[in-house]
Design a protein around this motif. Structure first.
Motif, PDB file in Angstrom:
ATOM      1  N   ASP A   1       0.831  -1.196   0.000  1.00 29.32           N
ATOM      2  CA  ASP A   1       0.000   0.000   0.000  1.00 29.32           C
ATOM      3  C   ASP A   1       0.873   1.257   0.000  1.00 29.32           C
ATOM      4  O   ASP A   1       1.768   1.394   0.839  1.00 29.32           O
ATOM      5  CB  ASP A   1      -0.911   0.024   1.227  1.00 29.32           C
ATOM      6  N   ASN A   2       0.597   2.166  -0.906  1.00 29.96           N
ATOM      7  CA  ASN A   2       1.299   3.447  -0.877  1.00 29.96           C
ATOM      8  C   ASN A   2       0.940   4.189   0.405  1.00 29.96           C
ATOM      9  O   ASN A   2       1.806   4.703   1.097  1.00 29.96           O
ATOM     10  CB  ASN A   2       0.943   4.275  -2.106  1.00 29.96           C
ATOM     11  N   ILE A   3      -0.344   4.244   0.678  1.00 22.18           N
ATOM     12  CA  ILE A   3      -0.863   4.722   1.967  1.00 22.18           C
ATOM     13  C   ILE A   3      -1.957   3.757   2.388  1.00 22.18           C
ATOM     14  O   ILE A   3      -2.754   3.314   1.558  1.00 22.18           O
ATOM     15  CB  ILE A   3      -1.433   6.153   1.866  1.00 22.18           C
ATOM     16  N   ALA A   4      -2.009   3.418   3.670  1.00 23.44           N
ATOM     17  CA  ALA A   4      -3.105   2.602   4.202  1.00 23.44           C
ATOM     18  C   ALA A   4      -3.616   3.263   5.472  1.00 23.44           C
ATOM     19  O   ALA A   4      -2.883   3.391   6.461  1.00 23.44           O
ATOM     20  CB  ALA A   4      -2.640   1.178   4.488  1.00 23.44           C
ATOM     21  N   ILE A   5      -4.857   3.700   5.440  1.00 28.97           N
ATOM     22  CA  ILE A   5      -5.496   4.349   6.585  1.00 28.97           C
ATOM     23  C   ILE A   5      -6.228   3.271   7.376  1.00 28.97           C
ATOM     24  O   ILE A   5      -7.149   2.631   6.856  1.00 28.97           O
ATOM     25  CB  ILE A   5      -6.480   5.435   6.115  1.00 28.97           C
ATOM     26  N   LYS A   6      -5.827   3.083   8.628  1.00 35.74           N
ATOM     27  CA  LYS A   6      -6.336   1.948   9.399  1.00 35.74           C
ATOM     28  C   LYS A   6      -7.032   2.418  10.674  1.00 35.74           C
ATOM     29  O   LYS A   6      -6.628   3.409  11.286  1.00 35.74           O
ATOM     30  CB  LYS A   6      -5.190   1.004   9.756  1.00 35.74           C
ATOM     31  N   GLY A   7      -8.054   1.664  11.064  1.00 36.21           N
ATOM     32  CA  GLY A   7      -8.779   1.973  12.291  1.00 36.21           C
ATOM     33  C   GLY A   7      -9.141   0.696  13.016  1.00 36.21           C
ATOM     34  O   GLY A   7     -10.315   0.469  13.331  1.00 36.21           O
ATOM     35  N   GLY A   8      -8.168  -0.121  13.285  1.00 35.99           N
ATOM     36  CA  GLY A   8      -8.422  -1.422  13.885  1.00 35.99           C
ATOM     37  C   GLY A   8      -8.518  -1.381  15.401  1.00 35.99           C
ATOM     38  O   GLY A   8      -8.531  -0.324  16.029  1.00 35.99           O
ATOM     39  N   ARG A   9      -8.612  -2.538  15.998  1.00 34.16           N
ATOM     40  CA  ARG A   9      -8.548  -2.666  17.444  1.00 34.16           C
ATOM     41  C   ARG A   9      -7.098  -2.502  17.917  1.00 34.16           C
ATOM     42  O   ARG A   9      -6.157  -2.717  17.146  1.00 34.16           O
ATOM     43  CB  ARG A   9      -9.073  -4.034  17.892  1.00 34.16           C
ATOM     44  N   SER A  10      -6.946  -2.182  19.204  1.00 30.52           N
ATOM     45  CA  SER A  10      -5.628  -2.119  19.823  1.00 30.52           C
ATOM     46  C   SER A  10      -5.635  -3.033  21.037  1.00 30.52           C
ATOM     47  O   SER A  10      -6.445  -2.846  21.949  1.00 30.52           O
ATOM     48  CB  SER A  10      -5.297  -0.681  20.248  1.00 30.52           C
ATOM     49  N   ASN A  11      -4.772  -4.034  21.010  1.00 22.01           N
ATOM     50  CA  ASN A  11      -4.745  -5.037  22.078  1.00 22.01           C
ATOM     51  C   ASN A  11      -6.130  -5.628  22.332  1.00 22.01           C
ATOM     52  O   ASN A  11      -6.535  -5.861  23.460  1.00 22.01           O
ATOM     53  CB  ASN A  11      -4.180  -4.432  23.366  1.00 22.01           C
ATOM     54  N   GLY A  12      -6.858  -5.827  21.238  1.00 21.56           N
ATOM     55  CA  GLY A  12      -8.171  -6.445  21.318  1.00 21.56           C
ATOM     56  C   GLY A  12      -9.308  -5.508  21.654  1.00 21.56           C
ATOM     57  O   GLY A  12     -10.479  -5.925  21.659  1.00 21.56           O
ATOM     58  N   GLN A  13      -9.012  -4.229  21.910  1.00 20.41           N
ATOM     59  CA  GLN A  13     -10.031  -3.283  22.339  1.00 20.41           C
ATOM     60  C   GLN A  13     -10.367  -2.280  21.235  1.00 20.41           C
ATOM     61  O   GLN A  13      -9.492  -1.862  20.477  1.00 20.41           O
ATOM     62  CB  GLN A  13      -9.555  -2.512  23.580  1.00 20.41           C
ATOM     63  N   ILE A  14     -11.647  -1.893  21.179  1.00 15.22           N
ATOM     64  CA  ILE A  14     -12.044  -0.787  20.316  1.00 15.22           C
ATOM     65  C   ILE A  14     -11.457   0.497  20.879  1.00 15.22           C
ATOM     66  O   ILE A  14     -11.564   0.782  22.077  1.00 15.22           O
ATOM     67  CB  ILE A  14     -13.576  -0.675  20.232  1.00 15.22           C
ATOM     68  N   VAL A  15     -10.800   1.279  20.020  1.00 10.32           N
ATOM     69  CA  VAL A  15     -10.177   2.529  20.450  1.00 10.32           C
ATOM     70  C   VAL A  15     -10.687   3.657  19.548  1.00 10.32           C
ATOM     71  O   VAL A  15     -11.715   3.518  18.885  1.00 10.32           O
ATOM     72  CB  VAL A  15      -8.635   2.410  20.423  1.00 10.32           C
TER      73      VAL A  15
END
Length: 390
Positions: free
Chosen positions: A204-218
């Motif tokens: 990916d040239n740029i990848a905008i991510k909004g995943g979990r952090s350590n299993g938690q919604i952030v």
């Protein structure tokens, strides 16, 4: 000899600038000396540390608040390839956690020495965890400006859970077949500006991510502005695949794609998806891009998909003033049967491709002022898709 920043008097807020004296033989690790100076500068109020022209081998370092590490023209920081240098405390080449007013600037180069790592990754059966070149987390007022970043072992630049991030005037390069060498990957950040960058890499040239952090919604990844960028080899400008915490308010303007595999791309899947909303793309030019438009909510290349309730959705996507020539297909915008794409507006499109634009599992699509020229088949193929103008 190393010079540390002088303490800042209360009456003089102007940061100190100091030119460092490091051994520029390219083989002797300079991380300890560099780290001591960064720490001293941060402890005495901050300032600018200038790395002069030369080639400096370093193992991992950590940045400090209020410190600007500036690489002069002709300066190269060369990453160690010794796996033992990368520890749980310092897993990446340049690290930073919970910082304020931190900068990496100048016209020098940070070289990840990636070829060794790419071969190790292949030899491991593609299971080896590799360092990022720059990884900053939970930080505010971050500036990355002017540098050339090359040949990272994996992702080049990752701000994660940061606020007020400016990334500009960068050149990022790695071979087109180098594995997972993403250019810039803002993750769960707020208020990010990426501008005037050229990215030519192997993922990916740029990848905008909004995943979990350590299993938690952030926090979601939100208020992202990308403008005046040029993308060459690579997998395009992506959202995802991790989106469980959400991605919103993304604006992309005046960017060019030449020879990338993908152009505008949204990828996610059940198990690691969330709300992707209010995305705007305008004044985009693509030449010889295989897949100019992709929404794929059944992406299958990420195995971190263990959250059954995390279903991706896309709502509020606008694409205006898009010019595409030499594409294999005009695009594929496909939702899920249980998560339809919603409220897509496509206008002022000029697309030349071998096959047409697929719209599937979508509601409230508005298309206007478009011309899609194809070598075969229909220009627009709609399946379980409703709206106007097509």
């Amino acid at each position: 000899m190393l010079l540390a920043c002088s303490p800042q008097a209360q009456s003089n807020p102007t940061p100190t600038s100091v030119t460092l004296h490091l051994l520029a033989d390219g083989t002797t690790d300079q991380a300890k000396s560099l780290q001591q100076t960064i720490d001293s500068c941060g402890a005495t109020g901050g300032g600018t540390l200038i790395v002069p022209a030369g080639r400096y081998l370093i193992s991992p370092i950590s940045l400090c608040s209020r410190v600007n590490l500036q690489l002069a023209s002709g300066a190269t920081l060369l990453a160690s390839t010794n796996a033992a240098d990368y520890t749980p405390k310092l897993p990446n080449l340049i690290n930073g956690d919970s910082l304020t007013d931190v900068s990496l600037t100048g016209t020098g180069t940070i070289d990840g020495n990636g070829a060794v790592w790419w071969q190790r990754f292949i030899d491991s059966g593609k299971t080896l965890n590799r360092p990022r070149l720059i990884y900053l987390t939970r930080s505010r007022n971050v500036t990355i400006d002017g540098l050339t970043l090359i040949n990272s072992p994996s992702f080049h630049l990752v701000p994660s859970q940061c606020q007020n991030v400016t990334i500009q005037n960068l050149t990022i390069t790695a071979p087109s077949d180098s594995p997972n060498t993403d250019g810039i990957d803002p993750a769960n950040c707020t208020h990010v500006l990426i501008q005037n960058c050229t990215i030519d890499n192997g993922d990916d040239n740029i990848a905008i991510k909004g995943g979990r952090s350590n299993g938690q919604i952030v926090q979601p990844c939100q208020d992202i502005q990308i403008r005046n960028c040029r993308f060459l080899h690579g997998h395009g400008l992506s959202v995802g695949s991790e989106t469980s915490s959400g991605v919103s308010s993304v604006s992309v303007t005046n960017c060019t794609f030449t020879g990338t595999t993908n152009g505008i791309r949204i990828k996610s899947q059940p198990g690691l998806g969330g709300a992707i909303q209010n995305l705007s793309y305008s004044q985009i030019t693509m030449t010889n891009v295989t897949n100019p438009l992709i929404i794929d909510l059944a992406y299958s290349l990420n195995n971190n998909n263990g959250y059954a309730s995390d279903i991706p959705s896309v709502s509020g996507l606008t694409i205006d003033q898009l010019s595409v020539t030499g594409a294999k297909n005009a695009g594929s915008l496909v939702g899920l049967t249980n998560s339809l794409l919603q409220n897509l507006t496509l206008s002022n499109l000029q697309i030349s491709a071998q096959t047409g634009l697929v719209l599937q599992n979508a509601r409230n699509i508005t298309m206007s002022a478009y011309r899609i020229q194809v070598s075969s088949g229909q220009s627009v193929i709609a399946q379980n898709a409703t709206g106007t103008g097509f």
